[in-house]
Design a protein around this motif. Structure first.
Motif, mmCIF file in Angstrom:
data_model
loop_
_atom_site.group_PDB
_atom_site.id
_atom_site.type_symbol
_atom_site.label_atom_id
_atom_site.label_comp_id
_atom_site.label_asym_id
_atom_site.label_seq_id
_atom_site.Cartn_x
_atom_site.Cartn_y
_atom_site.Cartn_z
ATOM 1 N N ALA A 519 0.829 -1.215 0.000
ATOM 2 C CA ALA A 519 0.000 0.000 0.000
ATOM 3 C C ALA A 519 0.859 1.259 0.000
ATOM 4 O O ALA A 519 0.421 2.317 -0.448
ATOM 5 N N GLY A 586 0.344 4.009 6.332
ATOM 6 C CA GLY A 586 -0.740 4.243 5.369
ATOM 7 C C GLY A 586 -1.526 3.024 4.923
ATOM 8 O O GLY A 586 -2.461 3.153 4.141
ATOM 9 N N ALA A 589 -6.199 1.711 6.691
ATOM 10 C CA ALA A 589 -7.569 2.047 6.291
ATOM 11 C C ALA A 589 -7.915 1.472 4.930
ATOM 12 O O ALA A 589 -9.003 0.923 4.721
ATOM 13 N N LEU A 590 -7.004 1.583 3.999
ATOM 14 C CA LEU A 590 -7.373 1.177 2.638
ATOM 15 C C LEU A 590 -7.510 -0.331 2.511
ATOM 16 O O LEU A 590 -8.269 -0.826 1.683
ATOM 17 N N MET A 593 -11.061 -1.451 3.860
ATOM 18 C CA MET A 593 -12.247 -1.132 3.063
ATOM 19 C C MET A 593 -12.729 -2.376 2.325
ATOM 20 O O MET A 593 -11.962 -3.051 1.641
ATOM 21 N N PHE A 598 -16.242 1.292 -1.481
ATOM 22 C CA PHE A 598 -15.685 2.358 -2.324
ATOM 23 C C PHE A 598 -16.822 3.082 -3.017
ATOM 24 O O PHE A 598 -17.911 2.542 -3.179
ATOM 25 N N ARG B 346 -6.200 0.496 -4.700
ATOM 26 C CA ARG B 346 -7.037 0.966 -3.576
ATOM 27 C C ARG B 346 -6.535 2.306 -3.056
ATOM 28 O O ARG B 346 -7.315 3.190 -2.715
ATOM 29 N N ARG B 347 -5.218 2.423 -2.963
ATOM 30 C CA ARG B 347 -4.638 3.686 -2.482
ATOM 31 C C ARG B 347 -5.072 4.847 -3.381
ATOM 32 O O ARG B 347 -5.506 5.897 -2.902
ATOM 33 N N LEU B 349 -7.679 4.966 -5.448
ATOM 34 C CA LEU B 349 -9.125 5.189 -5.319
ATOM 35 C C LEU B 349 -9.451 5.925 -4.024
ATOM 36 O O LEU B 349 -10.270 6.850 -4.001
ATOM 37 N N MET B 350 -8.805 5.509 -2.940
ATOM 38 C CA MET B 350 -9.082 6.159 -1.655
ATOM 39 C C MET B 350 -8.642 7.622 -1.665
ATOM 40 O O MET B 350 -9.302 8.482 -1.075
ATOM 41 N N LYS B 353 -11.336 9.383 -3.514
ATOM 42 C CA LYS B 353 -12.591 9.406 -2.754
ATOM 43 C C LYS B 353 -12.489 10.340 -1.544
ATOM 44 O O LYS B 353 -13.381 11.164 -1.298
ATOM 45 N N THR B 564 -12.573 6.201 5.413
ATOM 46 C CA THR B 564 -12.177 7.265 4.485
ATOM 47 C C THR B 564 -11.549 8.432 5.246
ATOM 48 O O THR B 564 -10.541 9.007 4.810
#
Lengths: 598, 598
Positions: A519, A586, A589-590, A593, A598, B346-347, B349-350, B353, B564
């Protein structure tokens, strides 16, 4: 429309004052490369870039390459320019002298490549892809393939392509489906569809040599069952002349955001009897060979980032010097001034300039390491150099291209509303730059390669060696009594601590928490690029300070280098610490999800 | 091609759970706006955006508006869509009921605007510019101008434009040269050339009402000698019907990077006898009036950034859910997965978002402040609200649009090589977004306004009030026993300290070292945007946590909000400290550079 000017003085600074030319001259067969000879090469390349390639950049963008009934017509002037490129010997600059190449080391040829990309990226892609194909044949091709193809590809009489991608196989080449059936005489019949093939079809030369990934019958699933083939557009007869058309057809070309003049082909292999192909090296080792080529190609795409950044900077600087708008903050008079006097415009220009110079110097450091890895007499030195090359290729590729997109966008910003008008030319640089973070592996792919194969796999050994070299520059800086340089040293020291923290996290968690480390892969790549660039800027500041102390005439030039390095330390290096926090913290959280959240 | 879907649930969250609807309902004449009514409005607007505007976005981009002999033809379907927009009453949503507007408060109409921009920015620009022109006439127009123009402009029967820019007068309007000669009967003859006039000519309506900056004879030099005029394309007769064509001609339209369907006109006023114009308000106060309109327009451009970001996010999310490529890191099976399973995807997209949600909530906070500034019964409350609006307009404009460019670019990145192909649609979002940091004042202009007029001028009073409000949220967070929220609180607290440090530096040095402070203006704007966004995300986390504790059914939705907000704290807020270092220390090197050292 202002044309590209090769930044010869900056290039000389990197080669001479940063010592890269001296270091490459110490290698076997390189002693003849003195500063005069290199200046002459760069000077001539600069003239070609300025006078021939740059004027075709805008018209190529507007016309684009055109497809009709399987044939592709390049835009006006392209054929003539390519012929002059070949006649000038530019295609063979860095190639093997055994096949009539000129054997120029990478540290010099990389700067020449930067010029082609700065002047006209869509043009530069053609020889770049040819070089990749040449390398594959040199590396693993049979004597037949070498004698049949190399001399003509090195001269540029024929071009080459790399055929990897298929609709279902992009970043994941395990999914390649193109088939290769043995004919029985050592050749194969290739059937399948390839997409995104740069210069996959064109009218610049009378033959095109496709390097194609495909599967033989019974090959293992996944990446260990992919082989590499040479598939020429026209079959080559025993006497070297062209024979029948092979069964490969250009089904269409793409309508793209940028690099319009570079035809991106969909190639259909084997619509009829199957395209004749020749195996390169051993069966099922195609991906391994392709990756060796790909490393060179990834480095070249990094150089594209440098060239585009320089081009965008030159255009923005030119506009900022000419455009009169507003009065100067804090000035005594209320007369209108060129916008280069406005602090925010200067900030943007400095950000473009500082990063471009850092990327160029870093690319030369790695190009030199490539030369050492190939030519150094000591095996230990070759291995250490190769480790640095392997470590930094994803950074050269990922960081330079992400920078290029941002720098091209800043170039638009400096033009204000005019930047949005296509005739200004700034927008094309953004459109062109936008491909560079995507092809030859996205930034995400580079970053995954970096943290996995290049850092975690050797437990941080290679990056530890790099960190030690940066530490050595800090020790050099500590001896210099100059507040400007002390500011550089302090910023770089903080950044180095943050780098080491991030590396520890990656090495410590890559096996136990791979997704969490992944990530932070792209933020880490960016972090490493910033620190490595800061290393080069610190070296640049030291070199400039030496020249100033020695009373060199060109005070303005070296003073500018000091200020540029200082800007890098003040504006760019502070990002490293925040990126380090992202790398370390970091992932949570991602990963938590759910896809549907999303 | 997937169409835009209005993010109704997210919008309801902001209005209801973040409390903005309750707060606006407490204002006079707003109590009828209950959640059901607002849901109905947003729902209908969402249908229009999805069903009518979004399908024209790609075709409008490909065809573009066309110019021939002074006439502009909009692309196919545009006229019908505009007529339906007018018939649906959408043009008059937020306008004054005195002239048949619907008087909807900004906090709701801003969300509707976000939908137009998300579905089709090139379309949304037309009513946006009309609103600006309406506002100028409402504000300072004579009774004649009001009765002649307002009802028809509010309904959308006629559109409006803002004519500021001239070739030599972009960011610096002091350089405006267009002349206005009094005829003697109260009207003026306008002569001059204006450029970059959005919807300056088109075929959607039978009249266009231009608001034009020009100088009367003997007016003072600079910005204090500029007046504002209404110049209709067709003169309006006493009975309201259209009369003769006025002396204004569309000389050409621009060839732009994006928003191709929005005609950007060069307007020639007075090629013959001079275009008839009517003065708005008093002579020489045009710029002042224009700035009042401009504030609304700048807020609207910020909303464009939110809409485009949402659109880019939706497209990237859709692709990430569908595109199968590679295996999942750390998964037990080796089966291929959708790319949304890859941490780096995902990173990205987050990041898209989280910023989009932060921008939306912040825009609603400021929209509510606009409503309070206009409608609150207490003068003190009106003034305090206006101070927040004035402070934050450049941030809404600058931060949201810079984000939009980056978010649209990330949208391309998630598509890999497909993102570079125009048919995919992701590239258009970047091309369209790229204008938003330029028009209605570049980010540099916003930042200069922010540090000068909005922070230094009141000695940091308004921003101190904002800082106090953020501190209050931190205190609320301190009472919540939840590690997720504590992480948010800790990141926001660090960011708030860095904000306060930067503000102290700006207030302390703006007069003594204006250029040095100006050099950090854009980094400061970005910093303030990040902190203010973090404030809203902390509020969002608090609200979500309350719902989860209360046992709300929609656990997945509120859980997503918490994650988020956490992502925002982990990935975005750390940048604040590095930006603060740039603000404080970043001016030296770039100011010392001689122009020729660039």
């Amino acid at each position: 429309m202002s044309e590209y000017q090769a930044p010869l003085r900056d290039m000389q600074f990197v080669l001479n004052e940063l010592g890269y030319l001296d270091r490459v001259r110490a290698l076997p067969d390189c002693a003849h490369l003195d500063a005069d000879l290199v200046d002459a090469i760069l000077g001539e390349a600069g003239k070609f870039a300025h006078g021939v390639l740059s004027p075709l950049n805008v018209s190529g963008d507007r016309q684009g390459a055109r497809w009709e009934n399987g044939e592709v017509t390049t835009s006006k002037g392209w054929r003539e320019a390519y012929q002059r490129f070949v006649d000038g010997g530019w295609n063979s600059l860095s190639c093997d002298p055994e096949f009539e190449g000129q054997g120029l080391p990478r540290v010099v040829s990389a700067l020449v490549e930067e010029m082609w990309n700065g002047a006209n990226l869509a043009f530069g892609l053609c020889p770049m892809l040819t070089r990749g194909a040449i390398e594959a044949i040199e590396l693993r091709g049979s004597a037949y393939l070498k004698s049949t193809y190399l001399t003509k590809m090195i001269s540029g009489q024929w071009t080459g392509t790399m055929n990897l991608t298929e609709p279902q196989a992009g970043s994941d080449l395990a999914a390649v489906r193109t088939r290769a059936e043995p004919v029985g005489d050592g050749t194969f019949r290739i059937k399948g569809q390839k997409i995104f093939i740069t210069y996959g079809e064109h009218d610049l030369t009378d033959n095109i040599v496709h390097l194609v990934l495909a599967r033989t019958p019974g090959a293992p699933a996944g990446v260990k069952g992919i082989s590499l083939f040479v598939v020429p557009k026209f079959l080559v007869q025993a006497d070297g002349s062209l024979g029948a058309r092979n069964d490969v057809r250009c089904a269409s070309i793409e309508h793209k955001l940028g690099i319009h003049a570079s035809p991106t082909a969909v190639l259909a292999f084997g619509d009829n009897q199957g395209a004749l192909g020749w195996l390169v090296g051993e069966e099922n080792r195609g991906l391994e060979y392709m990756f060796i080529m790909m490393n060179a190609a990834r480095f070249s795409v990094g150089i594209e980032g440098v060239g585009l950044s320089e081009r965008a900077y030159q255009r923005a600087r030119g506009y900022a010097r000419e455009r009169i708008q507003g009065t100067e903050i804090g000035a005594a008079t209320r007369s209108n001034v060129a916008i280069i006097r406005h602090p925010d415009v200067r900030r943007m220009l400095m950000s473009m300039k500082a990063r471009t110079e850092a990327m160029r110097a870093l690319a030369c450091e790695i190009a030199l390491a490539m030369d050492c890895a190939e030519r150094h007499p000591s095996q230990a030195a070759r291995q250490e150099s190769q480790a640095l090359v392997d470590l930094m290729i994803p950074v050269i590729k990922g960081w330079s291209t992400e920078n290029a997109v941002d720098i091209a966008s800043l170039g638009i910003q400096i033009h204000g509303g005019m930047g949005f008008i296509e005739e200004t030319g700034a927008a094309q640089h953004l459109r062109d730059a936008r491909i560079t973070t995507l092809y030859e592996g996205t930034t995400g792919i580079q970053a995954a390669d970096l943290i996995g194969r290049k850092i975690a796999r050797d437990g941080g050994l290679a990056i530890g060696q790099l960190s030690t070299r940066i530490q050595q520059v800090l020790e050099e800086l500590a001896w210099v009594d100059d507040p400007q340089l002390q500011a550089n040293a302090s910023a770089l020291a903080r950044a180095l601590v943050a780098l080491n923290t991030s590396v520890e996290f990656i090495v410590g968690h890559y096996t136990s928490q791979p997704a969490r480390v992944a990530a932070g892969a792209v933020p880490f790549l960016e972090l490493l690029g910033l620190v490595a660039g800061g290393w080069q800027m610190a070296r640049s500041a030291l070199a400039a300070q030496r020249q100033l102390k020695a009373g060199d005439n060109d005070q303005a030039f070296y003073g500018g280098k000091l200020l540029t390095a200082r800007f890098y330390a003040d504006h760019l290096l502070p990002q490293v610490e925040s990126l380090s926090r992202v790398v370390v913290q970091g992932g949570d959280a991602l990963l938590q999800m759910d896809d549907q959240q999303f």
